[in-house]
Write a protein that holds these residues in place. Structure first.
Motif, PDB file in Angstrom:
ATOM      1  N   TYR A 266      52.445   8.040  20.190  1.00 44.49           N
ATOM      2  CA  TYR A 266      53.325   8.878  20.996  1.00 44.49           C
ATOM      3  C   TYR A 266      52.892  10.344  21.037  1.00 44.49           C
ATOM      4  O   TYR A 266      52.809  10.922  22.134  1.00 44.49           O
ATOM      5  CB  TYR A 266      54.766   8.755  20.497  1.00 44.49           C
ATOM      6  CG  TYR A 266      55.453   7.467  20.910  1.00 44.49           C
ATOM      7  CD1 TYR A 266      54.737   6.423  21.468  1.00 44.49           C
ATOM      8  CD2 TYR A 266      56.818   7.293  20.746  1.00 44.49           C
ATOM      9  CE1 TYR A 266      55.356   5.244  21.849  1.00 44.49           C
ATOM     10  CE2 TYR A 266      57.454   6.114  21.126  1.00 44.49           C
ATOM     11  CZ  TYR A 266      56.714   5.098  21.678  1.00 44.49           C
ATOM     12  OH  TYR A 266      57.331   3.933  22.065  1.00 44.49           O
ATOM     13  N   PRO A 267      52.630  10.999  19.895  1.00 43.89           N
ATOM     14  CA  PRO A 267      52.209  12.419  19.985  1.00 43.89           C
ATOM     15  C   PRO A 267      50.904  12.627  20.758  1.00 43.89           C
ATOM     16  O   PRO A 267      50.868  13.468  21.666  1.00 43.89           O
ATOM     17  CB  PRO A 267      52.085  12.836  18.515  1.00 43.89           C
ATOM     18  CG  PRO A 267      52.959  11.901  17.774  1.00 43.89           C
ATOM     19  CD  PRO A 267      52.857  10.597  18.495  1.00 43.89           C
ATOM     20  N   PRO A 268      49.806  11.895  20.446  1.00 37.98           N
ATOM     21  CA  PRO A 268      48.576  12.165  21.197  1.00 37.98           C
ATOM     22  C   PRO A 268      48.693  11.860  22.678  1.00 37.98           C
ATOM     23  O   PRO A 268      48.171  12.610  23.508  1.00 37.98           O
ATOM     24  CB  PRO A 268      47.527  11.271  20.511  1.00 37.98           C
ATOM     25  CG  PRO A 268      48.290  10.250  19.772  1.00 37.98           C
ATOM     26  CD  PRO A 268      49.564  10.890  19.382  1.00 37.98           C
ATOM     27  N   VAL A 269      49.368  10.758  23.033  1.00 37.97           N
ATOM     28  CA  VAL A 269      49.478  10.410  24.449  1.00 37.97           C
ATOM     29  C   VAL A 269      50.360  11.408  25.184  1.00 37.97           C
ATOM     30  O   VAL A 269      50.001  11.922  26.253  1.00 37.97           O
ATOM     31  CB  VAL A 269      50.022   8.978  24.605  1.00 37.97           C
ATOM     32  CG1 VAL A 269      50.417   8.704  26.052  1.00 37.97           C
ATOM     33  CG2 VAL A 269      48.986   7.964  24.142  1.00 37.97           C
ATOM     34  N   TYR A 270      51.520  11.721  24.613  1.00 33.11           N
ATOM     35  CA  TYR A 270      52.451  12.608  25.319  1.00 33.11           C
ATOM     36  C   TYR A 270      51.864  14.012  25.468  1.00 33.11           C
ATOM     37  O   TYR A 270      51.896  14.588  26.560  1.00 33.11           O
ATOM     38  CB  TYR A 270      53.776  12.675  24.570  1.00 33.11           C
ATOM     39  CG  TYR A 270      54.814  13.523  25.275  1.00 33.11           C
ATOM     40  CD1 TYR A 270      55.645  12.969  26.250  1.00 33.11           C
ATOM     41  CD2 TYR A 270      54.954  14.886  24.983  1.00 33.11           C
ATOM     42  CE1 TYR A 270      56.573  13.746  26.904  1.00 33.11           C
ATOM     43  CE2 TYR A 270      55.884  15.669  25.639  1.00 33.11           C
ATOM     44  CZ  TYR A 270      56.695  15.098  26.600  1.00 33.11           C
ATOM     45  OH  TYR A 270      57.615  15.878  27.247  1.00 33.11           O
ATOM     46  N   TYR A 271      51.338  14.563  24.382  1.00 31.30           N
ATOM     47  CA  TYR A 271      50.860  15.944  24.436  1.00 31.30           C
ATOM     48  C   TYR A 271      49.515  16.070  25.142  1.00 31.30           C
ATOM     49  O   TYR A 271      49.180  17.148  25.637  1.00 31.30           O
ATOM     50  CB  TYR A 271      50.781  16.528  23.024  1.00 31.30           C
ATOM     51  CG  TYR A 271      52.120  16.612  22.353  1.00 31.30           C
ATOM     52  CD1 TYR A 271      53.187  17.250  22.979  1.00 31.30           C
ATOM     53  CD2 TYR A 271      52.341  16.040  21.109  1.00 31.30           C
ATOM     54  CE1 TYR A 271      54.432  17.306  22.383  1.00 31.30           C
ATOM     55  CE2 TYR A 271      53.584  16.098  20.499  1.00 31.30           C
ATOM     56  CZ  TYR A 271      54.627  16.730  21.138  1.00 31.30           C
ATOM     57  OH  TYR A 271      55.862  16.786  20.554  1.00 31.30           O
ATOM     58  N   SER A 272      48.749  14.990  25.219  1.00 33.68           N
ATOM     59  CA  SER A 272      47.492  15.030  25.965  1.00 33.68           C
ATOM     60  C   SER A 272      47.728  14.946  27.461  1.00 33.68           C
ATOM     61  O   SER A 272      47.007  15.578  28.252  1.00 33.68           O
ATOM     62  CB  SER A 272      46.565  13.895  25.526  1.00 33.68           C
ATOM     63  OG  SER A 272      46.174  14.043  24.181  1.00 33.68           O
ATOM     64  N   PHE A 273      48.739  14.171  27.869  1.00 38.96           N
ATOM     65  CA  PHE A 273      48.951  13.914  29.292  1.00 38.96           C
ATOM     66  C   PHE A 273      50.312  14.417  29.779  1.00 38.96           C
ATOM     67  O   PHE A 273      50.832  13.896  30.769  1.00 38.96           O
ATOM     68  CB  PHE A 273      48.809  12.416  29.574  1.00 38.96           C
ATOM     69  CG  PHE A 273      47.482  11.859  29.176  1.00 38.96           C
ATOM     70  CD1 PHE A 273      46.372  12.020  29.983  1.00 38.96           C
ATOM     71  CD2 PHE A 273      47.330  11.184  27.972  1.00 38.96           C
ATOM     72  CE1 PHE A 273      45.140  11.504  29.618  1.00 38.96           C
ATOM     73  CE2 PHE A 273      46.099  10.670  27.591  1.00 38.96           C
ATOM     74  CZ  PHE A 273      44.998  10.834  28.409  1.00 38.96           C
ATOM     75  N   MET A 274      50.874  15.398  29.097  1.00 40.74           N
ATOM     76  CA  MET A 274      52.166  15.921  29.537  1.00 40.74           C
ATOM     77  C   MET A 274      52.072  16.592  30.906  1.00 40.74           C
ATOM     78  O   MET A 274      53.080  16.689  31.617  1.00 40.74           O
ATOM     79  CB  MET A 274      52.714  16.920  28.507  1.00 40.74           C
ATOM     80  CG  MET A 274      51.817  18.105  28.231  1.00 40.74           C
ATOM     81  SD  MET A 274      52.513  19.236  27.007  1.00 40.74           S
ATOM     82  CE  MET A 274      53.901  19.899  27.915  1.00 40.74           C
ATOM     83  N   CYS A 275      50.884  17.001  31.283  1.00 38.21           N
ATOM     84  CA  CYS A 275      50.693  17.586  32.614  1.00 38.21           C
ATOM     85  C   CYS A 275      50.237  16.547  33.636  1.00 38.21           C
ATOM     86  O   CYS A 275      50.006  16.886  34.792  1.00 38.21           O
ATOM     87  CB  CYS A 275      49.672  18.722  32.532  1.00 38.21           C
ATOM     88  SG  CYS A 275      50.090  19.989  31.325  1.00 38.21           S
ATOM     89  N   ASN A 276      50.081  15.287  33.193  1.00 39.34           N
ATOM     90  CA  ASN A 276      49.725  14.178  34.085  1.00 39.34           C
ATOM     91  C   ASN A 276      50.733  13.051  33.869  1.00 39.34           C
ATOM     92  O   ASN A 276      50.468  12.094  33.113  1.00 39.34           O
ATOM     93  CB  ASN A 276      48.312  13.676  33.786  1.00 39.34           C
ATOM     94  CG  ASN A 276      47.259  14.738  34.017  1.00 39.34           C
ATOM     95  OD1 ASN A 276      46.776  14.924  35.126  1.00 39.34           O
ATOM     96  ND2 ASN A 276      46.902  15.450  32.949  1.00 39.34           N
TER      97      ASN A 276
ATOM     98  N   THR B 295      41.551  17.408  17.484  1.00 39.99           N
ATOM     99  CA  THR B 295      42.484  16.289  17.335  1.00 39.99           C
ATOM    100  C   THR B 295      41.749  14.948  17.362  1.00 39.99           C
ATOM    101  O   THR B 295      42.145  14.008  16.664  1.00 39.99           O
ATOM    102  CB  THR B 295      43.535  16.318  18.458  1.00 39.99           C
ATOM    103  OG1 THR B 295      42.873  16.363  19.744  1.00 39.99           O
ATOM    104  CG2 THR B 295      44.453  17.519  18.309  1.00 39.99           C
ATOM    105  N   THR B 296      40.674  14.860  18.128  1.00 38.66           N
ATOM    106  CA  THR B 296      39.910  13.616  18.168  1.00 38.66           C
ATOM    107  C   THR B 296      39.264  13.318  16.817  1.00 38.66           C
ATOM    108  O   THR B 296      39.240  12.167  16.365  1.00 38.66           O
ATOM    109  CB  THR B 296      38.828  13.692  19.255  1.00 38.66           C
ATOM    110  OG1 THR B 296      39.448  13.933  20.528  1.00 38.66           O
ATOM    111  CG2 THR B 296      38.039  12.392  19.325  1.00 38.66           C
ATOM    112  N   VAL B 297      38.753  14.350  16.159  1.00 34.97           N
ATOM    113  CA  VAL B 297      38.172  14.163  14.821  1.00 34.97           C
ATOM    114  C   VAL B 297      39.237  13.647  13.855  1.00 34.97           C
ATOM    115  O   VAL B 297      39.004  12.704  13.079  1.00 34.97           O
ATOM    116  CB  VAL B 297      37.557  15.479  14.314  1.00 34.97           C
ATOM    117  CG1 VAL B 297      37.136  15.334  12.853  1.00 34.97           C
ATOM    118  CG2 VAL B 297      36.364  15.873  15.166  1.00 34.97           C
ATOM    119  N   TYR B 298      40.424  14.260  13.902  1.00 37.41           N
ATOM    120  CA  TYR B 298      41.528  13.803  13.055  1.00 37.41           C
ATOM    121  C   TYR B 298      41.865  12.331  13.343  1.00 37.41           C
ATOM    122  O   TYR B 298      42.117  11.534  12.424  1.00 37.41           O
ATOM    123  CB  TYR B 298      42.766  14.657  13.289  1.00 37.41           C
ATOM    124  CG  TYR B 298      42.856  15.892  12.426  1.00 37.41           C
ATOM    125  CD1 TYR B 298      42.799  15.812  11.043  1.00 37.41           C
ATOM    126  CD2 TYR B 298      43.020  17.151  12.992  1.00 37.41           C
ATOM    127  CE1 TYR B 298      42.895  16.952  10.245  1.00 37.41           C
ATOM    128  CE2 TYR B 298      43.113  18.296  12.208  1.00 37.41           C
ATOM    129  CZ  TYR B 298      43.050  18.190  10.837  1.00 37.41           C
ATOM    130  OH  TYR B 298      43.153  19.311  10.058  1.00 37.41           O
TER     131      TYR B 298
END
Length: 377
Positions: free
Chosen positions: A232-242, A309-312
């Motif tokens: 949920y966090p990576p998807v929402y915050y990565s694509f909040m503008c899409n 974030t990808t490294v994490y």
């Protein structure tokens, strides 16, 4: 003679009654001792070959099993040594860790300042603490001005920097609007549910076959919840503008998680021969997150936060993947059966790696929040 005979008869009856009571008390005491002995014997640790079928899960763990104990003794066994002690405590400590992180994060959530334009500037300036800002600027000026206030270029630059910093302190809140936190707290909730349900499962499953069945279903649901909410966090915050891709990825992982939970309710899913399949199913859920991560890197290749974030996330996936591999292969106890009955068995290592992966993902979420809070879309 008759009175003497009657007296002897009465005394003999009293003696017989007394002997009967003594016999009954002896029987009662023997029964009590028998119950205590049975209770003590029943709550002894047993070997693998003495277990009922539903408790036989890992043939390389040879001893120190609890088998069909009374519920009270099962609960109290959290403070005793057996082959599930570390399985209980590794995730129980993890639960309290994430509970503390949730409280800490909730207390640090800043208030939303809804100032997207300068039309609110007059009201904000009236509420601003200009007195503190003025003294902050004066303090900076006193540090950079020489003793005799000689007008030099260095002094002019220092004064300009002081004024800029004071203005930045005043204007910064205007440009700062924290974004919604629900995806981050959804992940924290999923992590706590997974860790707590796992601890309860390992503690109570030895009570009875019915309770074991319920606890295992709860444990599988917790694993699926952790994997799903981790996206949920990576998807929402990565694509909040899409919004299209945001809904697409969130919907896919949610449906996948629900399907996994439903499938895990099937009785056949519990059988030991499906251990590898269970691990593969949960591992597949984790691998499905590669698509939104790659998509994020393509969209934000120029953003350092995207790479960080990808490294994490790669580190988190490595923790989960190695844990699932150890769980499925039953390493190291398969190499030396009986040596790791109490500590060092595969399930305990799996638990530690799950907590490590979830904690890594917590820091990933903090990077996402800072990134989107400061830069928005």
């Amino acid at each position: 003679m008759s009175s003497r005979h009657e007296g002897r008869t009465a005394s003999s009856e009293i003696f017989e009654n007394r002997s009967d009571c003594e016999d009954e008390s002896k029987v009662c005491s023997k029964a009590m001792k028998g119950k205590k002995l049975w209770k003590r014997v029943r709550c002894q640790l047993v070997e693998y070959h003495s277990l009922p079928g539903y408790l036989r899960d890992n043939e390389y763990i040879l001893g120190h099993y609890r088998s069909e104990w009374p519920l009270k003794q099962v609960i109290l066994s959290i403070f005793t040594i057996h082959n599930e002690t570390l399985n209980v405590w590794t995730h129980l400590i993890g639960f309290f860790l994430f509970l503390s992180l949730t409280i800490y994060t909730a207390m640090r959530v800043p208030e939303v300042v809804d100032l997207r334009s300068f039309q609110h500037l007059p009201d904000f300036l009236r509420r601003a603490d200009l007195h503190n800002i003025r003294w902050h600027v004066l303090e900076l000026l006193s540090n950079c001005l020489p003793e005799r206030f000689s007008p030099t270029n260095q002094t002019s630059e220092c004064v300009l920097c002081a004024v800029k910093e004071g203005a930045a302190n005043l204007i910064a809140p205007l440009m700062f609007q924290p974004i919604t936190r629900w995806p981050f707290f959804a992940f924290l909730g999923g992590a706590m549910f997974c860790l707590l349900s796992s601890s309860i499962c390992h503690l109570l499953s030895c009570h009875s076959e019915r309770l074991s069945y319920i606890m295992l279903r709860l444990d599988y649901a917790g694993i699926a919840a952790l994997i799903s909410t981790s996206f949920y966090p990576p998807v929402y915050y990565s694509f909040m503008c899409n919004p299209f891709f945001c809904r697409l990825y969130l919907g896919f992982i949610t449906i996948f998680g629900i399907a996994t939970i439903i499938f895990s309710l099937l009785p056949v899913f519990q059988n030991p021969e499906y251990r590898t399949f269970r691990a593969s199913l949960f591992f597949g859920m984790g691998v499905s997150g590669a698509a939104p991560i790659l998509h994020k890197l393509i969209l934000y290749s120029d953003q350092p936060e995207a790479l960080q974030t990808t490294v994490y996330e790669i580190v988190m996936g490595a923790f989960y993947g190695i844990g699932a591999l150890i769980y499925a292969t039953r390493i190291p106890e398969r190499w030396k059966p009986g040596r790791f009955d109490i500590a060092g068995q595969s399930h305990q290592l799996f638990h530690v790696l799950v907590v490590a992966g979830a904690y890594t993902h917590y820091h990933t979420g903090l990077v996402y929040l800072k990134w989107r809070d400061l830069k928005g879309c």
